[in-house]
Design a protein around this motif. Structure first.
Motif, mmCIF file in Angstrom:
data_model
loop_
_atom_site.group_PDB
_atom_site.id
_atom_site.type_symbol
_atom_site.label_atom_id
_atom_site.label_comp_id
_atom_site.label_asym_id
_atom_site.label_seq_id
_atom_site.Cartn_x
_atom_site.Cartn_y
_atom_site.Cartn_z
ATOM 1 N N LYS A 1 39.511 41.719 26.681
ATOM 2 C CA LYS A 1 39.257 40.549 28.044
ATOM 3 C C LYS A 1 38.230 39.786 27.601
ATOM 4 O O LYS A 1 36.571 39.997 26.684
ATOM 5 N N GLN A 2 37.921 38.490 28.058
ATOM 6 C CA GLN A 2 36.920 37.024 27.919
ATOM 7 C C GLN A 2 36.080 37.622 29.063
ATOM 8 O O GLN A 2 36.476 37.408 30.378
ATOM 9 N N THR A 3 34.955 38.034 29.490
ATOM 10 C CA THR A 3 33.561 38.629 30.052
ATOM 11 C C THR A 3 33.477 37.285 30.693
ATOM 12 O O THR A 3 32.797 36.619 29.609
ATOM 13 N N GLN A 4 33.404 36.694 32.012
ATOM 14 C CA GLN A 4 32.121 35.329 32.709
ATOM 15 C C GLN A 4 31.216 36.280 32.431
ATOM 16 O O GLN A 4 31.352 36.824 33.578
ATOM 17 N N PHE A 5 29.842 35.836 31.718
ATOM 18 C CA PHE A 5 28.517 36.075 32.505
ATOM 19 C C PHE A 5 27.950 34.859 33.231
ATOM 20 O O PHE A 5 28.507 34.255 33.812
ATOM 21 N N ILE A 6 27.584 35.475 34.144
ATOM 22 C CA ILE A 6 27.009 35.133 35.677
ATOM 23 C C ILE A 6 24.957 35.366 35.448
ATOM 24 O O ILE A 6 24.824 36.397 35.631
ATOM 25 N N PRO B 1 19.233 36.716 41.035
ATOM 26 C CA PRO B 1 19.928 37.366 42.281
ATOM 27 C C PRO B 1 20.794 36.919 43.206
ATOM 28 O O PRO B 1 21.550 36.977 43.072
ATOM 29 N N VAL C 1 22.928 34.498 41.205
ATOM 30 C CA VAL C 1 24.192 35.416 40.632
ATOM 31 C C VAL C 1 24.880 35.897 42.279
ATOM 32 O O VAL C 1 26.687 35.638 41.198
ATOM 33 N N ALA C 2 24.248 36.493 42.929
ATOM 34 C CA ALA C 2 25.419 36.812 44.337
ATOM 35 C C ALA C 2 26.541 35.769 44.819
ATOM 36 O O ALA C 2 27.637 35.873 44.975
ATOM 37 N N LEU D 1 28.741 34.722 41.980
ATOM 38 C CA LEU D 1 29.444 35.920 42.214
ATOM 39 C C LEU D 1 31.252 36.337 43.042
ATOM 40 O O LEU D 1 32.269 36.095 42.980
ATOM 41 N N LYS E 1 33.179 33.186 42.588
ATOM 42 C CA LYS E 1 34.795 33.322 41.951
ATOM 43 C C LYS E 1 35.958 34.199 42.406
ATOM 44 O O LYS E 1 36.761 34.210 42.204
ATOM 45 N N LEU E 2 35.486 35.519 43.087
ATOM 46 C CA LEU E 2 35.754 36.531 43.430
ATOM 47 C C LEU E 2 36.962 36.106 44.431
ATOM 48 O O LEU E 2 38.112 36.235 44.001
#
Lengths: 329, 259
Positions: free
Chosen positions: B232-237, B241, B244-245, B248, B251-252
Motif C-alpha cells: 500500500k502507498q502510505t500517506q505520512f502526515i 500534534p 496532524v490530528a 488525519l 482525510k478520514l
C-alpha cells in the motif's frame, strides 16, 4: 518444477466437522500453482464423520478429494495426523504438499516433513515458478525483511502459506471425485491425549461487527496510559481493542485481542496506536478498509499496510486526536 | 527432572538491519543482541518446573562465541549449567539442521524435557522444537501456555486459534514449544550473576555429537533477502500534534470516507 509430474496435494483442515476457512486459501494456491505448472491438484481431509466437509471441497476445481475416515483421527493429535498423512503421501506420491499456516499445521507439519527427511518451507506470503524451482517468499525479522527461499531437497516439498495470502473465495468451482483412502493407525502410537477444546473469555465482545476500531499496543508502556486510547475510542465512537502483549498483561481483557490468537476483524477504520505490527497481529486486521498507524518507529511493519501513517510520540498525538474528534462531534 | 531450554540469540528488536554484500542475510557487525522473546518464557517455565518438581535446568544455545552471553544470562537467572553448540558446520543451518544438532545434544545429556520458544524473531520458522521431538522420537506439544507434571506424563494447556484452548497429556520424555507472555520473567540478581561465574558451560561440536555433514545438509536455500515492497502507498502526515490530528480526521472524513 517439471510440467505434469507429481501433482499437488492440498491439506484441508477439519475441526468438529467443519472445513477451516483458511484451507480454501491453500486450495486456491494449489489451483494457481497447478495451472501454472501443469500439475493435477488433489486434496486430503482427515477425521471421522467428515463426509459433508469432503463433499464441500469436492465442489471445487480439483482432481480428487482423498477422504481419510478413521476413529483414531476423530480428535486431532500430532502423532495421529503425521502417521496418517505419511501413508497418504506414500499412496499418492505428490511432488508438492500445500498447507495453510494455521496453529494446527504448525503443530504437525514440521514433524511430518522431518519424518520424511524434508523441511517445511513455512508461513510463505508469495510464490514464483522459476524453471524447475518454486521460489517462495517468507517474512523474516518479524516482517521487517523478506527472503526468497527455494526448497532444495528431494520431493515432495512441503510449503505452508500465511493466512490471507490467497483469497479462499476465489477458488474455482468444479466437480471432483471423492476417494475413500484408508490408513492403518495403531491407537497405541498416539502419545498425545487431548481433552475438550474450550474458550476462556466469558462475556465475549464481538469486535468482528464493529465498523470503527481503535487498537492499542506495547507502545503505550503502562496500564494507566490505556485510558488515553480509551478516550480516543470514545471520542470516535469506536470499539477499543489491543495487540497480544496488552492482553497478556491483563491491561485489557482477552476478548479484546486482535490477531491470530484473538479475533479477526475487517472494519471500515482500524486505528493502530503503538502497535509495531507483528505478523500475528497483522493477520487479524489487514482486511480493514482503512488503516491508520501511529508509531514512533518509522520502520515498524505496521506502516507496510497502513493507508495513513503518523510517525511520532503517541502521548502527544493521541490527546490531540481526541480533542479534534470531540470538536468535530 | 533434567530440562534443557533452548535459547536463541537474535538481533535486538529495534536493530537497524542492513543486507550483507551477498544479499543472503543481514550484516552482523555493529548489531546488539538479546535472547529471543519466547525463549525467555521457556526459560522461566523451566525454572518454575524445577522449583516445583526438582531437577536441573540446562541452558543451551547454538551459535558462535557471542551466544555465550545468552547462556550466561540464563545461568544468572537460575539455570544450573550451560551447553554451547558451536562448530563451523553449524553455520547457516536451516530448521532441520539446527534441530538435528540440538536433538543430538539432548540425547547426549539424556534430558527428560526440552523446552523451546514458539518461534524465533529472526527466521521465524516456528519448527525447531517440533523437529527436535521427531529426531528424538519423543512426543511434543506446541504453543503451550501452562505445564503440569503428573508422574511420567505432562498435562499441558495449548493455545488454539480463535480464543480456544485445550489441555493435552503426553508422556515424558517430551518437547514443548512455549508461548510468549505465559509467566512473569525473573531477572538476574547480583547474587545470581556472581553464582553464574562458577557454573559450568559444556561445549559440543559436530564430532562430539557424532554428527556427519550430510545429516546437516540444507533442505532449503535463501536466494536473497530484501526490504519488502509496500503493498500500500502510505500517506505520512506531518506537523505539530494538533495539525496532524486535524489533517488525519479531515482525510478520514473526505478521502477515506469512514465517518
Amino acid at each position: 518444477m517439471a510440467n505434469g509430474e507429481g501433482g499437488i496435494l492440498v491439506y484441508i483442515e477439519v475441526t468438529e466437522g467443519r472445513v477451516n476457512r483458511a484451507s480454501y486459501e491453500a486450495l486456491r494456491a494449489g489451483q494457481l500453482i497447478g495451472a501454472e505448472t501443469g500439475q493435477e491438484v488433489a486434496a486430503v481431509l482427515f477425521g471421522q464423520g467428515i463426509e459433508a466437509a469432503a463433499a464441500e471441497i469436492a465442489a471445487r476445481q480439483l482432481q480428487t478429494v482423498h477422504l481419510v475416515n478413521d476413529a483414531a483421527l476423530a480428535s486431532y493429535t500430532a502423532d495421529g495426523m503425521v502417521r496418517a498423512f505419511q501413508q497418504v503421501i506414500g499412496q499418492t506420491k505428490p511432488a508438492l504438499v500445500l498447507l495453510s499456516h494455521t496453529y494446527e499445521v504448525r503443530d504437525f507439519a514440521p514433524k511430518l516433513a522431518a519424518s520424511l527427511g524434508r523441511v517445511l518451507t513455512g508461513d510463505c506470503i508469495g510464490y514464483r515458478v522459476d524453471g524447475q524451482d518454486l521460489v517462495l517468499t517468507r517474512q523474516i525479522f518479524q516482517g521487517k525483511m523478506v527472503a526468497d527461499v527455494v526448497p532444495t531437497g528431494e520431493k515432495p516439498w512441503f510449503v505452508s502459506f500465511q493466512i490471507g495470502t490467497f483469497r479462499g473465495d476465489e477458488c474455482e468451482a468444479g466437480t471432483a471425485a471423492v476417494a475413500l483412502t484408508s490408513v492403518t493407525i495403531d491407537a497405541g502410537e498416539i502419545r498425545q491425549k487431548p481433552e475438550q477444546r474450550f474458550k476462556e473469555a466469558k462475556a465475549a465482545v464481538d469486535l468482528t461487527q464493529a465498523p470503527l476500531i481503535v487498537s492499542v499496543g506495547r507502545g503505550i508502556k503502562e496500564q494507566k496510559n490505556i485510558e488515553l486510547v480509551r478516550k480516543l475510542s470514545e471520542a470516535l465512537g469506536a470499539e477499543l481493542s489491543a495487540s497480544r502483549p496488552i492482553c497478556d498483561n491483563d491491561w485489557l481483557p482477552m476478548d479484546r485481542q486482535i490477531g491470530s490468537s484473538g479475533q479477526t476483524v475487517s472494519p471500515k477504520l482500524y486505528l493502530a496506536v503503538g502497535i509495531s505490527g507483528a505478523i500475528q497481529h497483522l493477520v487479524g486486521m489487514k482486511g480493514a478498509r482503512t488503516i491508520v498507524a501511529i508509531n514512533r518507529d518509522k520502520d515498524a511493519p505496521i506502516f507496510e499496510i497502513a493507508d495513513y501513517g503518523i510517525v511520532g510520540d503517541l502521548f502527544e498525538i493521541v490527546p490531540a486526536l481526541t480533542a479534534e474528534a470531540e470538536k468535530n462531534r | 527432572m533434567k530440562i534443557i531450554v533452548c535459547l536463541k540469540q537474535v538481533p535486538k528488536n529495534d536493530s537497524v538491519l542492513r543486507v550483507n554484500d551477498e544479499g543472503t542475510w543481514i550484516q552482523d557487525r555493529d548489531l546488539s543482541y538479546e535472547i529471543n522473546e519466547s525463549d525467555q518464557y521457556a526459560l522461566e517455565a523451566a525454572l518454575q518446573l524445577k522449583e516445583k518438581v526438582g531437577g536441573e535446568v540446562l541452558a543451551l544455545s547454538l551459535g558462535p562465541a557471542r551466544v555465550q552471553t545468552v547462556i550466561k544470562e540464563a545461568l544468572a537467572r537460575g539455570a544450573d549449567r550451560g551447553v554451547h553448540l558451536d562448530d563451523e558446520a553449524f553455520k547457516g543451518l536451516d530448521a532441520y539442521g539446527v534441530a538435528t544438532v540440538i536433538a543430538a545434544a539432548a540425547k547426549k545429556e539424556e534430558a527428560a524435557l526440552v523446552l523451546t520458544g514458539l518461534q524465533s524473531d529472526d527466521h521465524g520458522y516456528a519448527q525447531t522444537g517440533v523437529i527436535i521431538a521427531e529426531q528424538l522420537g519423543v512426543a511434543h506439544a506446541t504453543i503451550v501456555m501452562d505445564v503440569e507434571v503428573q508422574e511420567a506424563r505432562l498435562r499441558v494447556k495449548r493455545e488454539l486459534e480463535s480464543g480456544y484452548f485445550q489441555w493435552v497429556s503426553l508422556p515424558l520424555p517430551a518437547v514443548l514449544t512455549i508461548q510468549s507472555g505465559i509467566n512473569t520473567l525473573r531477572y538476574a540478581t547480583l547474587k545470581g550473576i556472581m553464582a553464574a561465574k562458577k557454573k559450568e558451560i559444556s561445549h559440543y561440536d559436530a564430532a562430539t555429537l557424532g554428527l556427519a555433514a550430510d545429516q546437516l545438509a540444507p533442505r532449503q536455500k535463501i536466494l536473497r533477502i530484501y526490504v519488502p515492497q509496500k503493498s500500500k502507498q502510505t500517506q505520512f502526515i506531518e506537523g505539530t500534534p494538533a495539525e496532524v490530528a486535524a489533517r488525519l480526521l479531515e482525510k478520514l472524513k473526505n478521502e477515506a470516507r469512514v465517518f
